[in-house]
Design a protein around this motif. Sequence first.
Motif, PDB file in Angstrom:
ATOM      1  N   LYS A   1       0.831  -1.211   0.000  1.00 51.34           N
ATOM      2  CA  LYS A   1       0.000   0.000   0.000  1.00 51.34           C
ATOM      3  C   LYS A   1       0.856   1.248   0.000  1.00 51.34           C
ATOM      4  N   LEU A   2       1.943   1.239   0.760  1.00 50.39           N
ATOM      5  CA  LEU A   2       2.782   2.440   0.813  1.00 50.39           C
ATOM      6  C   LEU A   2       3.525   2.660  -0.504  1.00 50.39           C
ATOM      7  N   SER A   3       3.855   1.565  -1.198  1.00 45.65           N
ATOM      8  CA  SER A   3       4.552   1.712  -2.483  1.00 45.65           C
ATOM      9  C   SER A   3       3.674   2.410  -3.502  1.00 45.65           C
ATOM     10  N   THR A   4       2.372   2.135  -3.438  1.00 46.30           N
ATOM     11  CA  THR A   4       1.481   2.824  -4.382  1.00 46.30           C
ATOM     12  C   THR A   4       1.229   4.259  -3.931  1.00 46.30           C
ATOM     13  N   GLN A   5       1.320   4.482  -2.623  1.00 40.57           N
ATOM     14  CA  GLN A   5       1.117   5.847  -2.102  1.00 40.57           C
ATOM     15  C   GLN A   5       2.259   6.768  -2.532  1.00 40.57           C
ATOM     16  N   ASN A   6       3.502   6.227  -2.496  1.00 43.71           N
ATOM     17  CA  ASN A   6       4.655   7.052  -2.884  1.00 43.71           C
ATOM     18  C   ASN A   6       5.746   6.158  -3.478  1.00 43.71           C
ATOM     19  N   SER A   7       5.847   6.194  -4.800  1.00 42.10           N
ATOM     20  CA  SER A   7       6.771   5.287  -5.490  1.00 42.10           C
ATOM     21  C   SER A   7       8.235   5.726  -5.333  1.00 42.10           C
ATOM     22  N   GLN A   8       8.447   6.929  -4.812  1.00 41.43           N
ATOM     23  CA  GLN A   8       9.824   7.411  -4.661  1.00 41.43           C
ATOM     24  C   GLN A   8      10.491   6.925  -3.374  1.00 41.43           C
ATOM     25  N   THR A   9       9.694   6.435  -2.440  1.00 45.03           N
ATOM     26  CA  THR A   9      10.257   6.023  -1.141  1.00 45.03           C
ATOM     27  C   THR A   9      11.008   4.706  -1.284  1.00 45.03           C
ATOM     28  N   HIS A  10      12.139   4.620  -0.573  1.00 43.43           N
ATOM     29  CA  HIS A  10      12.849   3.348  -0.507  1.00 43.43           C
ATOM     30  C   HIS A  10      12.416   2.636   0.783  1.00 43.43           C
ATOM     31  N   PHE A  11      11.997   1.367   0.663  1.00 47.71           N
ATOM     32  CA  PHE A  11      11.529   0.629   1.841  1.00 47.71           C
ATOM     33  C   PHE A  11      12.506  -0.482   2.202  1.00 47.71           C
ATOM     34  N   ASN A  12      12.821  -0.578   3.505  1.00 45.54           N
ATOM     35  CA  ASN A  12      13.562  -1.735   4.012  1.00 45.54           C
ATOM     36  C   ASN A  12      12.577  -2.595   4.797  1.00 45.54           C
ATOM     37  N   LEU A  13      12.468  -3.861   4.416  1.00 44.90           N
ATOM     38  CA  LEU A  13      11.518  -4.736   5.115  1.00 44.90           C
ATOM     39  C   LEU A  13      12.272  -5.589   6.129  1.00 44.90           C
ATOM     40  N   HIS A  14      11.880  -5.486   7.389  1.00 44.02           N
ATOM     41  CA  HIS A  14      12.506  -6.293   8.446  1.00 44.02           C
ATOM     42  C   HIS A  14      11.477  -7.316   8.924  1.00 44.02           C
ATOM     43  N   ASP A  15      11.611  -8.527   8.424  1.00 42.58           N
ATOM     44  CA  ASP A  15      10.647  -9.576   8.719  1.00 42.58           C
ATOM     45  C   ASP A  15      11.038 -10.273  10.028  1.00 42.58           C
ATOM     46  N   SER A  16      10.998  -9.525  11.118  1.00 39.22           N
ATOM     47  CA  SER A  16      11.362 -10.099  12.414  1.00 39.22           C
ATOM     48  C   SER A  16      10.809  -9.188  13.489  1.00 39.22           C
ATOM     49  N   PHE A  17      10.882  -9.651  14.724  1.00 41.17           N
ATOM     50  CA  PHE A  17      10.635  -8.753  15.841  1.00 41.17           C
ATOM     51  C   PHE A  17      11.977  -8.197  16.259  1.00 41.17           C
ATOM     52  N   LEU A  18      11.958  -7.065  16.953  1.00 42.70           N
ATOM     53  CA  LEU A  18      13.204  -6.502  17.445  1.00 42.70           C
ATOM     54  C   LEU A  18      13.646  -7.318  18.662  1.00 42.70           C
ATOM     55  N   THR A  19      14.878  -7.817  18.637  1.00 45.06           N
ATOM     56  CA  THR A  19      15.391  -8.595  19.761  1.00 45.06           C
ATOM     57  C   THR A  19      16.737  -8.027  20.172  1.00 45.06           C
ATOM     58  N   LYS A  20      17.235  -8.477  21.294  1.00 44.55           N
ATOM     59  CA  LYS A  20      18.522  -7.943  21.744  1.00 44.55           C
ATOM     60  C   LYS A  20      19.635  -8.363  20.775  1.00 44.55           C
ATOM     61  N   ASP A  21      19.406  -9.413  20.002  1.00 49.24           N
ATOM     62  CA  ASP A  21      20.428  -9.871  19.060  1.00 49.24           C
ATOM     63  C   ASP A  21      20.453  -9.083  17.753  1.00 49.24           C
ATOM     64  N   ASN A  22      19.300  -8.535  17.340  1.00 42.42           N
ATOM     65  CA  ASN A  22      19.310  -7.813  16.061  1.00 42.42           C
ATOM     66  C   ASN A  22      19.167  -6.302  16.197  1.00 42.42           C
ATOM     67  N   ALA A  23      18.828  -5.809  17.405  1.00 46.82           N
ATOM     68  CA  ALA A  23      18.451  -4.396  17.574  1.00 46.82           C
ATOM     69  C   ALA A  23      19.556  -3.434  17.122  1.00 46.82           C
ATOM     70  N   LEU A  24      20.777  -3.640  17.591  1.00 46.19           N
ATOM     71  CA  LEU A  24      21.848  -2.686  17.290  1.00 46.19           C
ATOM     72  C   LEU A  24      22.183  -2.694  15.807  1.00 46.19           C
ATOM     73  N   GLU A  25      22.227  -3.892  15.242  1.00 50.63           N
ATOM     74  CA  GLU A  25      22.564  -4.059  13.837  1.00 50.63           C
ATOM     75  C   GLU A  25      21.532  -3.357  12.933  1.00 50.63           C
ATOM     76  N   ILE A  26      20.269  -3.490  13.297  1.00 53.94           N
ATOM     77  CA  ILE A  26      19.210  -2.892  12.468  1.00 53.94           C
ATOM     78  C   ILE A  26      19.137  -1.376  12.671  1.00 53.94           C
ATOM     79  N   ILE A  27      19.129  -0.936  13.914  1.00 53.34           N
ATOM     80  CA  ILE A  27      18.897   0.489  14.208  1.00 53.34           C
ATOM     81  C   ILE A  27      20.051   1.377  13.727  1.00 53.34           C
ATOM     82  N   LYS A  28      21.251   0.819  13.684  1.00 56.26           N
ATOM     83  CA  LYS A  28      22.424   1.658  13.384  1.00 56.26           C
ATOM     84  C   LYS A  28      22.327   2.357  12.022  1.00 56.26           C
ATOM     85  N   ASP A  29      21.567   1.797  11.093  1.00 59.62           N
ATOM     86  CA  ASP A  29      21.464   2.381   9.762  1.00 59.62           C
ATOM     87  C   ASP A  29      20.419   3.495   9.646  1.00 59.62           C
TER      88      ASP A  29
END
Lengths: 354, 84
Positions: A85-113
């Motif tokens: 739905k968001l891609s049709t709303q604005n085709s210029q946006t770049h989307f990163n899809l994170h197919d997970s919950f935030l955990t102590k193992d992935n939080a720093l790696e994901i948020i840093k960007d």
Amino acid sequence: MSRYIRQTQLKDFGPVGQKKLSQSKVLVVGLGGLGLPVLQYLNAMGVGTLGLMDQDLIELHNLQRQVLYSEQDIGRLKLEVVHEKLSTQNSQTHFNLHDSFLTKDNALEIIKDYDLVVDATDNFPTRYLINDACVLLKKPFVYGALHSFEGHVSVFNYQNGPTYRCLYPNMPSAEEVPNCNENGVLGVIPGIIGTFQALEAIKVLTGIGEVLSGKLLLFDGLSQRSTQIGFKLNPKNLELKKLQDFYEPLDCDVVPAITAEDFQSLLDSKTDITLIDVRTEEEFTERNLKKAINVPLDCLELASNHITSDDTIYVICQSGKRSEIAVKKLQDQYPNKQFINILGGMNKIASLCP
Amino acid sequence: MTILLFGITKDIVGAPTLSIPTASVTGKKIPKTVKELKEFLGNTYPELNKLSSLAVAVNNSYAEDDQVINSYDEIALIPPVSGG
């Protein structure tokens, strides 16, 4: 760039503000009542990169407040539907899809960007995890949370400002404060609070206005009254060196558990199973497993009627958290029986057999 | 002394505000600090004692336990809320 003319013509926002938005990266954790209005506005207004994060499926009871979803989306991954739905709303946006919950193992790696995180979650462990990860990485985050007819908003860790722990130093236990599943929320409230979060995100990214840092906005929908509470930084809260080992309050006590997959095959093969569902009556009525007996967590003493001759008794709830508490309590009370928690609860079971 | 209630404290008390008598007509000790106020309320509403992280604001500012309170102060109980 006529697309954004209505905001670039604003003297205080201008083409400079627009350029800043287009170069910004925002992570939205949680694609529920809060996350959807945040994303719809940030996407419409031209934020360059949006990170989407959630693992849940869309369910019927989401629709009263999660207004981006339609009836035909039920059973689908929120992540996929939002992306579509968001891609049709604005085709210029770049989307990163994170197919997970935030955990102590992935939080720093994901948020840093990302430049900014929006906390649109529905549980304390993830809120504290977002806080701690953002403090470690020196990222600001926009906080929003709901209770019935009420919403809270603030911006934490903004330019070395106060953090979530300056307001609430310790994580409450799961039993102290109910979540939306147990307590309910009026459908329009997350729309209001999520929109406030979007506004704060825009202010942080572009530098316009006065960011809601060091202030907690309390909105009461029933009286239409807003109150702001000022609070200060406790410098100790910025001295964090690493994430905690555990964010789930009960992680330190290991409770016997079975994966939803294994439990499902057990259900398919065995006919006599004792299964206690500790969700509320309303949740149970909406959807339940055929063999389940409903004993809500807050009246667990009623379970005595259902402790059968079976040696093993399985316990389930929506996500596996309340059932974990129930297993602990029941095990203390009936030491001769074996109680087993079903990991991921009804959410996980539903994803196995849509 | 008027206390505004938020989140679960509203549900525990069953009303959006709470009034504490300022004169000692009740025979009870009148709370003079935030800590005493928490204890006072905890006696009347034991469920409040369960809240491990309860923020208290005095005149719209976050207050520590040792802060002195007066009858004309506006006080708010603000527990963390988690819904999303």
